[in-house]
Design a protein around this motif. Structure first.
Motif, PDB file in Angstrom:
ATOM      1  N   MET A 172      -8.448  13.261   5.593  1.00  0.00           N
ATOM      2  CA  MET A 172      -7.916  12.153   4.797  1.00  0.00           C
ATOM      3  C   MET A 172      -9.032  11.167   4.444  1.00  0.00           C
ATOM      4  N   LEU A 173      -9.950  10.951   5.388  1.00  0.00           N
ATOM      5  CA  LEU A 173     -11.107  10.087   5.119  1.00  0.00           C
ATOM      6  C   LEU A 173     -11.950  10.663   3.990  1.00  0.00           C
ATOM      7  N   GLU A 194     -12.098  10.015  -3.807  1.00  0.00           N
ATOM      8  CA  GLU A 194     -11.340   9.259  -4.805  1.00  0.00           C
ATOM      9  C   GLU A 194     -12.037   7.952  -5.159  1.00  0.00           C
ATOM     10  N   LEU A 195     -12.638   7.291  -4.155  1.00  0.00           N
ATOM     11  CA  LEU A 195     -13.368   6.046  -4.412  1.00  0.00           C
ATOM     12  C   LEU A 195     -14.580   6.285  -5.301  1.00  0.00           C
ATOM     13  N   LYS A 235     -11.033  12.760   1.637  1.00  0.00           N
ATOM     14  CA  LYS A 235     -10.270  12.678   0.389  1.00  0.00           C
ATOM     15  C   LYS A 235     -10.338  11.263  -0.196  1.00  0.00           C
ATOM     16  N   GLU A 236     -10.190  10.265   0.668  1.00  0.00           N
ATOM     17  CA  GLU A 236     -10.231   8.880   0.201  1.00  0.00           C
ATOM     18  C   GLU A 236     -11.600   8.529  -0.369  1.00  0.00           C
ATOM     19  N   ARG A 237     -12.678   8.979   0.294  1.00  0.00           N
ATOM     20  CA  ARG A 237     -14.026   8.659  -0.198  1.00  0.00           C
ATOM     21  C   ARG A 237     -14.311   9.354  -1.528  1.00  0.00           C
ATOM     22  N   LYS A 268     -13.600   6.862  -8.922  1.00  0.00           N
ATOM     23  CA  LYS A 268     -13.244   5.632  -9.624  1.00  0.00           C
ATOM     24  C   LYS A 268     -14.463   4.760  -9.907  1.00  0.00           C
ATOM     25  N   SER A 271      -9.472  -1.995   0.859  1.00  0.00           N
ATOM     26  CA  SER A 271      -8.763  -0.834   0.311  1.00  0.00           C
ATOM     27  C   SER A 271      -8.868   0.394   1.218  1.00  0.00           C
ATOM     28  N   LEU A 272      -9.770   0.346   2.190  1.00  0.00           N
ATOM     29  CA  LEU A 272      -9.983   1.503   3.060  1.00  0.00           C
ATOM     30  C   LEU A 272      -8.801   1.691   4.010  1.00  0.00           C
ATOM     31  N   LYS A 273      -8.295   2.919   4.047  1.00  0.00           N
ATOM     32  CA  LYS A 273      -7.201   3.251   4.963  1.00  0.00           C
ATOM     33  C   LYS A 273      -7.667   4.132   6.121  1.00  0.00           C
ATOM     34  N   TYR A 274      -8.798   4.814   5.922  1.00  0.00           N
ATOM     35  CA  TYR A 274      -9.303   5.733   6.941  1.00  0.00           C
ATOM     36  C   TYR A 274     -10.770   5.422   7.201  1.00  0.00           C
TER      37      TYR A 274
END
Length: 479
Positions: A313-314, A320-321, A316-318, A324, A346-349
């Motif tokens: 998940m970390l 996406e960042l 995936k989030e990075r 963008k 905005s960081l969730k993980y």
């Protein structure tokens, strides 16, 4: 003694140490720099006088590199290395890192000092490969010296690592973590020890002569690996072991009698350990890792919680960042202190920042703060600092490296098994990018692995007089 007087002694000691270092031979300089960058194999603290010990070693490595470049300039002729596309890709990736640094300074306008701090590990780390291989190309005995002394140094360290586990008291600096009422230790020198493990084990399966001290060394590596209680290491080592058997079998080097003896001894050892209850933690830890990896289910307990899902998940989030913000460059070499508040929130993980300053703030009630970069999965760090282009170049490097293995080209027996060992340990480190960050931190270690691999493949016509008598190590020590 006051602080000023103490600082004077530190400065004086540093100057004397530097003068001694400058008097050393080139191969010794680079070996000492590698040893210090690697935290003196956990014999020294990570931070000394407010500076990371890695930085002291990196400065020494750059000093030695300047001397190496001078020697290369006056070297009459160095044979070009052909058929190693992965080296070209690695050079392009290193150049891209420099470009990302310049972009971070000139376009993103990040603070100079913090940006240089963030970039030093990766840029100097990837340059270390070229420094190591340059040394091996200039000095025909440097490789043999590295292999000899790394073995000699890590042998007693393995003994101490096992001893500290038995007595339950840390004897090393380095990474210690609590697990199921015990302290597990992840040695920084474990990749070096695993290198020799592959070298010894592959020779054993091929029925090559193996000394008693080598069997002892390999056995200690198994124990130290087991008591790390790290599922990622278990899986990576198991995969590399299967790869070793496949490559040896493909070349017809696996002997039936050695394989049978190995299976019998392994079965007996596991049976005894299970009967005595000594292997329960290791087996349960390994089983939980395999279950999480292949079941597709989130499996957690108080002891063996699921950390793999969080890593994915970390990542995936990075991704996406970066998509963008700037798919080409990513965030570059942005320092944690310079991350905008909006991005941070905005960081969730991620991992909690645990610098001394932040730990003190947490004590006074400040909420935990997540770091943008993570030590838990190195792929995220690569895409953050180099963007999708850098990530793509790195993937090409991996693919070309994996396809580069040509065991049949090496006729010298010792070189063949070292070549295989370097290949297997590099694969192990690549797999550990899902469980850590070996290719974005402490890069001098994978740098040495790739340089050793290239050296062995480029020296396939080495004369017998230059073979690497690691099996005669005991005799050398006696003299």
């Amino acid at each position: 003694m006051n602080i000023a007087g103490m600082n004077l002694y530190v400065l004086l000691g540093g100057m004397i140490s530097l003068l001694i270092f400058l008097r050393l031979g080139l191969r010794t300089k680079i070996f000492v720099a590698f040893f210090i960058m690697s935290q003196c194999f956990d014999l020294a603290p990570r931070i000394i006088h407010g500076k990371f010990i890695w930085d002291y070693g990196a400065v020494l490595l750059l000093i030695a590199a300047a001397q190496l470049m001078f020697q290369l300039m006056f070297k009459k002729k160095i044979k070009p290395i052909k058929g190693n596309f992965y080296i070209t890709v690695l050079g392009i990736f290193t150049a891209w890192l420099v470009f990302c640094l310049l972009y971070s300074l000139l376009i993103y306008d990040y603070p100079i000092l913090n940006t240089l701090k963030m970039s030093r590990q990766m840029i100097i780390g990837y340059l270390s490969f070229f420094i190591f291989f340059g040394l091996f190309a200039v000095d025909k005995d440097a490789f043999k010296m590295f292999m000899k002394w790394l073995y000699i140094i890590t042998f007693p360290l393995l003994i101490v690592a096992i001893a500290q586990y038995i007595i339950g008291r840390p004897l090393f600096f380095g990474l210690h973590r609590e697990y199921d009422s015990i302290t597990r230790y992840l040695p920084i020198f474990l990749p070096i020890s695993l290198l020799y493990f592959w070298y010894i084990l592959s020779r054993y399966f091929a029925a090559e002569p193996v000394k008693k001290h080598e069997f002892v060394y390999a056995g200690m590596v198994v124990v130290v690996t087991a008591i790390t209680y790290t599922r990622g290491i278990y899986i990576a080592v198991l995969f590399s072991f299967m790869t070793m058997l496949f490559l040896l079998f493909k070349r017809g080097k696996v002997k039936v009698n050695t394989a049978i003896i190995f299976i019998v001894v392994l079965s007996m050892g596991i049976t005894v350990l299970m009967a005595g209850g000594w292997a329960n933690r290791v087996i349960n830890r390994a089983a939980s890792g395999i279950e999480i990896l292949f079941s597709g289910k989130v499996v957690s307990s108080k002891i063996d919680e699921d950390t793999y899902s969080g890593r994915w998940m970390l990542l995936k989030e990075r991704f996406e960042l970066v998509l963008k913000n700037n798919p080409i460059i990513g965030y570059g070499f942005i320092h944690e202190d310079n991350i905008p508040k909006k991005l941070r929130n905005s960081l969730k993980y991620g991992s909690v920042i645990k610098t001394p300053e932040m730990v003190q703030k947490y004590k006074y009630g400040q909420p935990y703060v997540l770091a943008l970069f993570s030590a838990d999965i190195g792929w995220a760090n690569i895409v953050l600092t180099t963007g999708f282009i850098g990530f793509f170049i790195f993937i090409i490097f991996i693919g070309s490296f994996l396809l580069s293995y040509r065991g049949k080209q090496i006729d010298d027996a010792h070189l063949y098994y070292f070549h295989l060992a370097f290949y297997l340990q590099t694969i192990t480190l690549l797999l550990l990018m899902f469980n850590g960050n070996p290719f974005t931190n402490q890069l001098q270690i994978p740098g040495l692995m790739v340089a050793g691999y290239l050296y062995c493949s480029s020296r396939r016509d080495m004369k017998s007089g230059n073979r690497l008598p690691i099996t005669a190590m005991g005799k050398e020590l006696c003299h």
